[in-house]
Scaffold this motif. Structure first.
Motif, PDB file in Angstrom:
ATOM      1  N   ALA A 237       0.823  -1.217   0.000  1.00 24.40           N
ATOM      2  CA  ALA A 237       0.000   0.000   0.000  1.00 24.40           C
ATOM      3  C   ALA A 237       0.852   1.259   0.000  1.00 24.40           C
ATOM      4  CB  ALA A 237      -0.945  -0.008   1.196  1.00 24.40           C
ATOM      5  N   TYR A 238       1.822   1.354   0.927  1.00 25.38           N
ATOM      6  CA  TYR A 238       2.612   2.584   0.938  1.00 25.38           C
ATOM      7  C   TYR A 238       3.661   2.592  -0.168  1.00 25.38           C
ATOM      8  CZ  TYR A 238       6.113   0.211   4.034  1.00 25.38           C
ATOM      9  OH  TYR A 238       7.036  -0.627   4.591  1.00 25.38           O
ATOM     10  N   ARG A 239       4.067   1.405  -0.637  1.00 25.09           N
ATOM     11  CA  ARG A 239       4.959   1.366  -1.802  1.00 25.09           C
ATOM     12  C   ARG A 239       4.276   2.020  -2.996  1.00 25.09           C
ATOM     13  NH1 ARG A 239       6.585  -3.599  -4.141  1.00 25.09           N
ATOM     14  NH2 ARG A 239       8.272  -2.414  -5.070  1.00 25.09           N
ATOM     15  N   ARG A 240       3.000   1.678  -3.211  1.00 20.94           N
ATOM     16  CA  ARG A 240       2.253   2.218  -4.335  1.00 20.94           C
ATOM     17  C   ARG A 240       2.120   3.732  -4.226  1.00 20.94           C
ATOM     18  NH1 ARG A 240      -2.090  -0.537  -3.489  1.00 20.94           N
ATOM     19  NH2 ARG A 240      -3.235   1.158  -2.472  1.00 20.94           N
ATOM     20  N   VAL A 241       1.830   4.236  -3.019  1.00 21.88           N
ATOM     21  CA  VAL A 241       1.695   5.674  -2.818  1.00 21.88           C
ATOM     22  C   VAL A 241       2.994   6.394  -3.186  1.00 21.88           C
ATOM     23  CG1 VAL A 241       1.470   7.469  -1.041  1.00 21.88           C
ATOM     24  CG2 VAL A 241      -0.136   5.546  -1.087  1.00 21.88           C
ATOM     25  N   CYS A 242       4.105   5.890  -2.710  1.00 21.96           N
ATOM     26  CA  CYS A 242       5.379   6.588  -2.944  1.00 21.96           C
ATOM     27  C   CYS A 242       5.884   6.403  -4.374  1.00 21.96           C
ATOM     28  CB  CYS A 242       6.410   6.110  -1.916  1.00 21.96           C
ATOM     29  SG  CYS A 242       6.050   6.716  -0.252  1.00 21.96           S
ATOM     30  N   GLN A 243       5.553   5.298  -4.998  1.00 26.23           N
ATOM     31  CA  GLN A 243       5.871   5.157  -6.419  1.00 26.23           C
ATOM     32  C   GLN A 243       5.134   6.208  -7.244  1.00 26.23           C
ATOM     33  OE1 GLN A 243       4.681   1.086  -6.651  1.00 26.23           O
ATOM     34  NE2 GLN A 243       6.763   0.279  -6.510  1.00 26.23           N
ATOM     35  N   GLN A 244       3.888   6.463  -6.886  1.00 27.88           N
ATOM     36  CA  GLN A 244       3.123   7.495  -7.595  1.00 27.88           C
ATOM     37  C   GLN A 244       3.690   8.888  -7.321  1.00 27.88           C
ATOM     38  OE1 GLN A 244      -1.334   6.806  -7.688  1.00 27.88           O
ATOM     39  NE2 GLN A 244      -0.751   5.230  -6.203  1.00 27.88           N
ATOM     40  N   MET A 245       4.166   9.139  -6.098  1.00 28.90           N
ATOM     41  CA  MET A 245       4.803  10.425  -5.800  1.00 28.90           C
ATOM     42  C   MET A 245       6.003  10.657  -6.713  1.00 28.90           C
ATOM     43  SD  MET A 245       4.781  10.617  -1.649  1.00 28.90           S
ATOM     44  CE  MET A 245       3.279  10.946  -0.719  1.00 28.90           C
ATOM     45  N   HIS A 246       6.809   9.629  -6.867  1.00 23.28           N
ATOM     46  CA  HIS A 246       7.998   9.758  -7.709  1.00 23.28           C
ATOM     47  C   HIS A 246       7.604  10.041  -9.156  1.00 23.28           C
ATOM     48  CE1 HIS A 246      11.586   8.134  -9.965  1.00 23.28           C
ATOM     49  NE2 HIS A 246      12.154   8.973  -9.117  1.00 23.28           N
ATOM     50  N   ARG A 247       6.599   9.326  -9.644  1.00 26.34           N
ATOM     51  CA  ARG A 247       6.140   9.539 -11.015  1.00 26.34           C
ATOM     52  C   ARG A 247       5.613  10.963 -11.204  1.00 26.34           C
ATOM     53  NH1 ARG A 247       1.130   8.970 -13.105  1.00 26.34           N
ATOM     54  NH2 ARG A 247       0.373   7.943 -11.213  1.00 26.34           N
ATOM     55  N   LEU A 248       4.910  11.508 -10.211  1.00 22.49           N
ATOM     56  CA  LEU A 248       4.355  12.858 -10.314  1.00 22.49           C
ATOM     57  C   LEU A 248       5.448  13.928 -10.288  1.00 22.49           C
ATOM     58  CD1 LEU A 248       1.235  12.350  -8.044  1.00 22.49           C
ATOM     59  CD2 LEU A 248       1.187  12.915 -10.478  1.00 22.49           C
ATOM     60  N   ILE A 249       6.489  13.736  -9.495  1.00 24.36           N
ATOM     61  CA  ILE A 249       7.614  14.680  -9.494  1.00 24.36           C
ATOM     62  C   ILE A 249       8.259  14.728 -10.875  1.00 24.36           C
ATOM     63  CG2 ILE A 249       9.951  15.057  -8.603  1.00 24.36           C
ATOM     64  CD1 ILE A 249       8.945  14.013  -5.892  1.00 24.36           C
ATOM     65  N   ASP A 250       8.384  13.560 -11.495  1.00 23.91           N
ATOM     66  CA  ASP A 250       9.008  13.467 -12.807  1.00 23.91           C
ATOM     67  C   ASP A 250       8.092  14.029 -13.901  1.00 23.91           C
ATOM     68  OD1 ASP A 250      10.557  12.795 -14.980  1.00 23.91           O
ATOM     69  OD2 ASP A 250      10.291  10.638 -14.774  1.00 23.91           O
ATOM     70  N   GLU A 251       6.850  13.552 -13.956  1.00 22.68           N
ATOM     71  CA  GLU A 251       5.978  13.854 -15.089  1.00 22.68           C
ATOM     72  C   GLU A 251       5.117  15.098 -14.874  1.00 22.68           C
ATOM     73  OE1 GLU A 251       3.728  10.328 -15.827  1.00 22.68           O
ATOM     74  OE2 GLU A 251       5.509   9.053 -16.042  1.00 22.68           O
ATOM     75  N   ARG A 252       4.546  15.249 -13.686  1.00 26.67           N
ATOM     76  CA  ARG A 252       3.637  16.385 -13.453  1.00 26.67           C
ATOM     77  C   ARG A 252       4.420  17.663 -13.161  1.00 26.67           C
ATOM     78  NH1 ARG A 252       0.534  20.063 -13.154  1.00 26.67           N
ATOM     79  NH2 ARG A 252      -1.158  20.395 -11.675  1.00 26.67           N
ATOM     80  N   ALA A 253       5.383  17.599 -12.245  1.00 28.45           N
ATOM     81  CA  ALA A 253       6.192  18.785 -11.943  1.00 28.45           C
ATOM     82  C   ALA A 253       7.232  19.038 -13.023  1.00 28.45           C
ATOM     83  CB  ALA A 253       6.869  18.626 -10.589  1.00 28.45           C
ATOM     84  N   GLY A 254       7.613  18.006 -13.742  1.00 30.01           N
ATOM     85  CA  GLY A 254       8.636  18.167 -14.772  1.00 30.01           C
ATOM     86  C   GLY A 254      10.031  18.290 -14.205  1.00 30.01           C
TER      87      GLY A 254
END
Length: 529
Positions: free
Chosen positions: A479-496
């Motif tokens: 559960a928390y692995r999934r949350v933090c994997q999504q955080m990493h993806r958002l820093i890369d793709e959403r924040a650029g």
């Protein structure tokens, strides 16, 4: 450099020996002294030309014979007088950072553990739901808290629901263990003990969502006097009696160890007024919020949403990375970083990050120049783990059953879906009935940990690196692995912020897309509950 040892008479050395690790070197430790005395010594040290050991002899030791005897009360009277003056006359609260204490809190609910673990500048260890099965009984009953706020027939029903949840949890442990043992047979290089422990951890991870927030845990705490004062003031202001009662017990025990640091906590015109202020602000804000959002429904959101970031954050991190290696002013470096190409900025950050050997090799404070704010809606069990990252800014909404619950795939695969659903439905019904009875503060005790809670995590890039890398490790809870994997993806793709994301070299993305799709489907399925 001064190398000559400090001069003491033989009698003075004998008096110092029990309390200092040496008497002839410039680096030494303090031993066997009460915490308040150690703190008072350092407080005087900052305003005196004398050495610390000379201050001890002149002002705290009393007679040399008494000091040499190693009495546990040595210097206490002097220390307490000093604190009374520092706190009350000077208003210098920082001296309460100079002494600390360890406290153990047994059989506290998971609701209370989140209160205890609120402070940033304290250390905590909490009993694990992964390695400890909650199958032992205390005085013949399951380990859950029964709040005094719940009385009469509702109390009897509360206990029936809690008992049923624990009965189901305990009965399913061997079933789910057998499922995982068949699914993950022992590898030739694993011992029987290692394999058995891994299977049990998987089973307990899977089933912890059935446990209610009322489940009792054990928490170990270390903090300074100042940190304890802040914690106890918050606990005095809390609407739940369990929290206030625990605060009173903690204060009684802490006064046996660091009494001078906590003189103000229960004084009506000091700590009492402070706690009253905290409670009044909480109640007033709740009233204001209720009036504004009463008819506003929550819009659907992904499990993790990046709600705020600085588009120029990566540029600012590059400027900060250069700062300590140049003599240029900060704003000039920022302008320089802004003119760089993406390749040039990436090269700076690669040099600054270096060749990391493991996740504990983290870059410096330049990564603190930019921040990310994530709004998270995930199960309470995962929240319990993520909430322990105290240096970032984190706050949560009241725990409820209104955001739906998660259900691990292994539950259905092991044939436990009906039992899981019964526990979830009973939890939701009890929660709603407690709220209807006017027991909003006590209602979260009834909520199973599989239910979702909404919270935000606001962190700089350096703390994001620590949190994301730690919580995506393969051995972590899904559960928390999934949350933090999504955080990493958002820093890369959403924040650029591609270079910052790339610096997080120890992020495990195995099965992340599969997990994300499962989470999205499950969120949609449960949202209308």
């Amino acid at each position: 450099m001064i190398t000559a040892p400090e001069s003491f008479t033989p009698a003075e050395r004998d008096a110092l020996a029990p309390f200092f690790t040496n008497t002839d070197r410039h680096v030494f430790g303090l031993t066997n002294l009460p915490e308040t005395v150690k703190g008072a010594l350092f407080a005087r040290y900052s305003r005196s030309s004398k050495s610390l050991r000379r201050l001890f002899l002149d002002e705290f030791a009393g007679t040399l014979e008494g000091a040499a005897a190693g009495a546990s009360t040595v210097g206490l009277e002097r220390a307490e007088k000093l604190y009374a003056k520092v706190f009350n006359e000077y208003g210098d609260d920082s001296v309460a950072q100079l002494g600390g204490a360890h406290i153990a809190c047994k059989y506290v609910s998971n609701v209370l553990t989140k209160v205890l673990e609120w402070g940033r500048l304290m250390a905590y260890l909490e009993q694990s739901t992964r390695y400890v099965p909650y199958t032992d009984r205390l005085h013949g009953r399951w380990r859950y808290h029964v709040p005094v706020e719940i009385q009469g027939p509702l109390r009897e029903r509360y206990e029936r629901v809690m008992d049923a949840a624990f009965d189901a949890y305990a009965s399913l442990i061997p079933v789910v263990q057998a499922h995982f043992a068949a699914r993950f047979p022992r590898a030739p290089h694993d011992s029987e003990g290692v394999h058995r422990a891994a299977i049990r951890a998987k089973a307990l991870d899977t089933l912890r969502g059935m446990l209610p927030a009322a489940t009792q845990s054990n928490v170990g705490i270390y903090g300074t006097g100042q940190a304890y004062e802040a914690l106890l003031l918050r606990m005095q202001a809390h609407p739940l009696e369990e929290v206030r009662a625990c605060g009173r017990q903690m204060l009684a025990e802490l006064r046996k160890m660091i009494p001078a640091f906590l003189t103000r906590v229960d004084q009506p015109d000091r700590g009492g007024a402070w706690s009253g202020y905290l409670a009044a602000c909480r109640d007033a804000t709740r009233t204001a919020a209720a009036a504004l959002v009463e008819r506003v429904d929550a819009e659907p959101r992904d499990e993790v949403t990046l709600t705020d970031f600085d588009p120029d954050g990566e540029i600012k991190v590059v400027a900060s990375a250069l700062y300590a290696q140049t003599d240029l002013p900060d704003d000039q470096l920022l302008a320089l970083a802004r003119r760089m190409t993406a390749v040039e900025r990436l090269s700076v950050l690669r040099a600054y990050v270096g060749a990391r050997g493991n996740r504990r090799h983290r870059p410096g404070r330049a990564f603190e120049r930019t921040r990310y704010r994530f709004d998270v809606l995930t199960d309470y069990g995962a929240f319990r783990d993520l909430q322990r990252h105290r240096l970032l800014t984190l706050e949560w909404q009241p725990l409820s059953t209104r955001h739906g619950y998660t259900e691990p795939d292994a539950i259905a695969e092991a044939g436990a879906a009906d039992a899981w659903t019964r526990v979830m439905d009973a939890s939701s019904d009890l929660y709603e009935d407690l709220r209807s009875a006017g027991l909003e503060a006590a209602a979260p005790y009834a909520v199973s940990m599989a239910y979702r809670v909404r919270f935000y995590m606001d962190m700089n890039a350096r703390e994001a690196m620590h949190t994301i890398e730690l919580r995506t490790a393969p051995q972590g809870h899904p559960a928390y692995r999934r949350v933090c994997q999504q955080m990493h993806r958002l820093i890369d793709e959403r924040a650029g912020h591609c270079a910052i994301a790339a610096a997080m070299t120890f992020v495990d993305h195995s099965e992340v897309e599969l997990e994300r799709l499962k989470a999205e489907r499950e969120l949609e399925r449960k949202r209308q509950r």
